[in-house]
Design a protein around this motif. Structure first.
Motif, PDB file in Angstrom:
ATOM      1  N   ASP A 147      46.476  36.435  52.364  1.00 17.22           N
ATOM      2  CA  ASP A 147      46.927  37.818  52.474  1.00 17.22           C
ATOM      3  C   ASP A 147      47.736  38.248  51.250  1.00 17.22           C
ATOM      4  N   GLN A 148      47.919  37.361  50.290  1.00 18.71           N
ATOM      5  CA  GLN A 148      48.655  37.704  49.082  1.00 18.71           C
ATOM      6  C   GLN A 148      47.681  37.802  47.921  1.00 18.71           C
ATOM      7  N   ARG A 149      47.891  38.827  47.104  1.00 19.30           N
ATOM      8  CA  ARG A 149      46.979  39.110  46.002  1.00 19.30           C
ATOM      9  C   ARG A 149      47.749  39.131  44.693  1.00 19.30           C
ATOM     10  N   LEU A 150      47.302  38.302  43.762  1.00 19.75           N
ATOM     11  CA  LEU A 150      47.940  38.219  42.452  1.00 19.75           C
ATOM     12  C   LEU A 150      47.239  39.193  41.510  1.00 19.75           C
ATOM     13  N   VAL A 151      48.005  40.139  40.975  1.00 21.19           N
ATOM     14  CA  VAL A 151      47.464  41.170  40.090  1.00 21.19           C
ATOM     15  C   VAL A 151      47.978  40.911  38.681  1.00 21.19           C
ATOM     16  N   ILE A 152      47.068  40.810  37.722  1.00 21.02           N
ATOM     17  CA  ILE A 152      47.427  40.503  36.334  1.00 21.02           C
ATOM     18  C   ILE A 152      46.847  41.587  35.427  1.00 21.02           C
ATOM     19  N   TYR A 153      47.675  42.119  34.533  1.00 22.32           N
ATOM     20  CA  TYR A 153      47.249  43.118  33.555  1.00 22.32           C
ATOM     21  C   TYR A 153      47.126  42.470  32.175  1.00 22.32           C
ATOM     22  N   ASP A 206      43.171  46.026  31.316  1.00 23.92           N
ATOM     23  CA  ASP A 206      42.230  45.479  32.287  1.00 23.92           C
ATOM     24  C   ASP A 206      43.048  44.749  33.338  1.00 23.92           C
ATOM     25  N   PHE A 207      42.656  44.871  34.601  1.00 25.07           N
ATOM     26  CA  PHE A 207      43.370  44.156  35.646  1.00 25.07           C
ATOM     27  C   PHE A 207      42.432  43.204  36.369  1.00 25.07           C
ATOM     28  N   GLU A 208      42.999  42.124  36.853  1.00 29.00           N
ATOM     29  CA  GLU A 208      42.285  41.119  37.624  1.00 29.00           C
ATOM     30  C   GLU A 208      43.086  40.839  38.887  1.00 29.00           C
ATOM     31  N   VAL A 209      42.405  40.787  40.029  1.00 25.06           N
ATOM     32  CA  VAL A 209      43.060  40.513  41.303  1.00 25.06           C
ATOM     33  C   VAL A 209      42.544  39.176  41.836  1.00 25.06           C
ATOM     34  N   LEU A 210      43.456  38.240  42.074  1.00 27.15           N
ATOM     35  CA  LEU A 210      43.107  36.911  42.547  1.00 27.15           C
ATOM     36  C   LEU A 210      43.718  36.684  43.927  1.00 27.15           C
ATOM     37  N   MET A 211      42.957  36.042  44.830  1.00 22.41           N
ATOM     38  CA  MET A 211      43.431  35.766  46.184  1.00 22.41           C
ATOM     39  C   MET A 211      43.580  34.265  46.358  1.00 22.41           C
ATOM     40  N   PRO A 212      44.802  33.759  46.517  1.00 26.52           N
ATOM     41  CA  PRO A 212      45.004  32.311  46.691  1.00 26.52           C
ATOM     42  C   PRO A 212      44.413  31.823  48.006  1.00 26.52           C
ATOM     43  N   LEU A 213      43.773  30.671  47.964  1.00 32.71           N
ATOM     44  CA  LEU A 213      43.193  30.106  49.178  1.00 32.71           C
ATOM     45  C   LEU A 213      44.259  29.798  50.220  1.00 32.71           C
ATOM     46  N   GLN A 214      45.419  29.324  49.772  1.00 34.54           N
ATOM     47  CA  GLN A 214      46.454  28.918  50.709  1.00 34.54           C
ATOM     48  C   GLN A 214      47.165  30.110  51.338  1.00 34.54           C
ATOM     49  N   VAL A 262      36.476  47.418  47.542  1.00 34.17           N
ATOM     50  CA  VAL A 262      37.578  46.525  47.196  1.00 34.17           C
ATOM     51  C   VAL A 262      37.383  46.097  45.752  1.00 34.17           C
ATOM     52  N   ASN A 263      38.280  46.514  44.883  1.00 36.46           N
ATOM     53  CA  ASN A 263      38.165  46.230  43.459  1.00 36.46           C
ATOM     54  C   ASN A 263      38.908  44.946  43.113  1.00 36.46           C
ATOM     55  N   GLY A 264      38.167  43.971  42.597  1.00 38.23           N
ATOM     56  CA  GLY A 264      38.797  42.743  42.140  1.00 38.23           C
ATOM     57  C   GLY A 264      39.130  42.768  40.664  1.00 38.23           C
ATOM     58  N   ARG A 265      38.545  43.708  39.951  1.00 38.60           N
ATOM     59  CA  ARG A 265      38.877  43.857  38.525  1.00 38.60           C
ATOM     60  C   ARG A 265      38.517  45.270  38.106  1.00 38.60           C
ATOM     61  N   GLY A 266      39.098  45.700  37.002  1.00 37.71           N
ATOM     62  CA  GLY A 266      38.820  47.049  36.522  1.00 37.71           C
ATOM     63  C   GLY A 266      39.720  47.396  35.360  1.00 37.71           C
ATOM     64  N   ARG A 267      39.805  48.688  35.081  1.00 35.84           N
ATOM     65  CA  ARG A 267      40.574  49.171  33.922  1.00 35.84           C
ATOM     66  C   ARG A 267      41.412  50.364  34.347  1.00 35.84           C
ATOM     67  N   LYS A 268      42.632  50.426  33.810  1.00 32.41           N
ATOM     68  CA  LYS A 268      43.519  51.551  34.071  1.00 32.41           C
ATOM     69  C   LYS A 268      44.120  52.029  32.753  1.00 32.41           C
ATOM     70  N   GLU A 269      44.198  53.353  32.640  1.00 29.48           N
ATOM     71  CA  GLU A 269      44.820  53.975  31.468  1.00 29.48           C
ATOM     72  C   GLU A 269      46.095  54.666  31.938  1.00 29.48           C
ATOM     73  N   MET A 270      47.214  54.242  31.354  1.00 30.86           N
ATOM     74  CA  MET A 270      48.523  54.702  31.816  1.00 30.86           C
ATOM     75  C   MET A 270      49.255  55.458  30.720  1.00 30.86           C
ATOM     76  N   ARG A 271      49.943  56.491  31.137  1.00 29.43           N
ATOM     77  CA  ARG A 271      50.690  57.340  30.210  1.00 29.43           C
ATOM     78  C   ARG A 271      52.175  57.018  30.367  1.00 29.43           C
ATOM     79  N   HIS A 272      52.668  56.067  29.554  1.00 28.93           N
ATOM     80  CA  HIS A 272      54.056  55.635  29.688  1.00 28.93           C
ATOM     81  C   HIS A 272      54.991  56.603  28.971  1.00 28.93           C
TER      82      HIS A 272
END
Length: 276
Positions: free
Chosen positions: A253-259, A242-250, A223-233
């Motif tokens: 089951d919902q995961r906030l993904v930020i690039y 870099d991405f970060e995945v945050l899980m709200p306590l309340q 289960v990756n909570g953070r990492g790096r992605k290279e995208m070809r737009h």
């Protein structure tokens, strides 16, 4: 206090205190001739509500070394009308893994949807454990694709990566991205065995995509909570984030993904993309 928790005694005390806090009138229990000497429900009333013997409740509350099964813990949690946090605490004390109390999230919690919008200009989105995309901001839609144009059944990041024609060539290191996504799905599959939608997705991917079937059979778990992605737009070229995945306590089951762009070239490309 000692440095360790005596879970047997804490379980006993916790059950007693929660039983004593309950109001018998809230349960519609028949009045009894014998006056109540202590507040809350009687042990026999909890036993009846939970479907276990009175002797079992007595032994639990006396801390006599019982380890109730997950089914019994669930029955006690319902009988004692425990809040979600209390329920989780009871399962931890009983050293059992709780079953999911709630259905998997299928809509974004409104405060989280507003947070996704407020995170602009950072690309952000909200997903559940099976990678369903529940909310996104404009920057994420411009970076990946316009989710509004997709039917809800296709708003799933793994489905898009495997099945959408544009997304198949989107990631520079596609196999790593797919491999990590599958490792997450396998962990989610084990944690949510009753999620038929997730089981159906996995069956669809296995049947329709040879790469998925091959990697799924390897049984990697991660289960990756953070990492790096290279995208070809297709419009602005290569973007690395870099991405970060945050899980709200309340809403667990919902995961906030930020690039976030990792370098000036990627940030410039994102700025051009979002300016359009």
């Amino acid at each position: 206090m000692s440095g360790t928790v005596d879970t047997t005694q804490e379980l006993a005390a916790f059950l007693r205190t929660r039983r004593e806090r309950l109001d018998p009138h809230d349960f519609g229990l028949p009045s009894r001739r014998q006056a109540r000497r202590t507040p809350g429900l009687r042990r026999e009333e909890v036993a009846e509500l939970a479907g276990v013997s009175i002797d079992y409740i007595v032994r639990l509350e006396q801390g006599r070394g019982l380890r109730p099964s997950a089914n019994v813990v669930e029955a006690l949690a319902q009988a004692l009308r425990l809040a979600p946090d209390e329920r989780a605490y009871l399962f931890n004390l009983a050293q059992q893994r709780p079953r999911n109390a709630d259905q998997p999230a299928t809509t974004a919690a409104p405060p989280l949807a507003r947070l996704v919008a407020d995170l602009s200009p950072l690309p952000a989105m909200l997903m559940n454990h099976r990678y369903d995309i529940l909310a996104w901001n404009g920057e994420m839609a411009r970076l990946l694709l316009d989710f509004d144009t997709l039917p809800p059944s296709q708003r799933n990041s793994m489905w898009l990566c495997l099945m959408h024609p544009r997304m198949r060539e989107f990631y520079v290191d596609r196999e790593r991205v797919v491999r990590e996504g599958i490792a997450h799905l396998r962990a989610a599959w084990a944690a949510h065995p009753e999620d038929r939608a997730l089981t159906g997705l996995i069956a669809e991917f296995t049947a329709r995509d040879e790469e998925f079937a091959r990697l799924w059979a390897e049984r990697d778990i991660k289960v990756n909570g953070r990492g790096r992605k290279e995208m070809r737009h297709p419009d602005v070229g290569v973007i690395t984030v870099d991405f970060e995945v945050l899980m709200p306590l309340q809403d667990p089951d919902q995961r906030l993904v930020i690039y976030r762009a990792v370098d000036d070239e990627s940030q410039s490309a994102l700025d051009r993309l979002c300016a359009w």
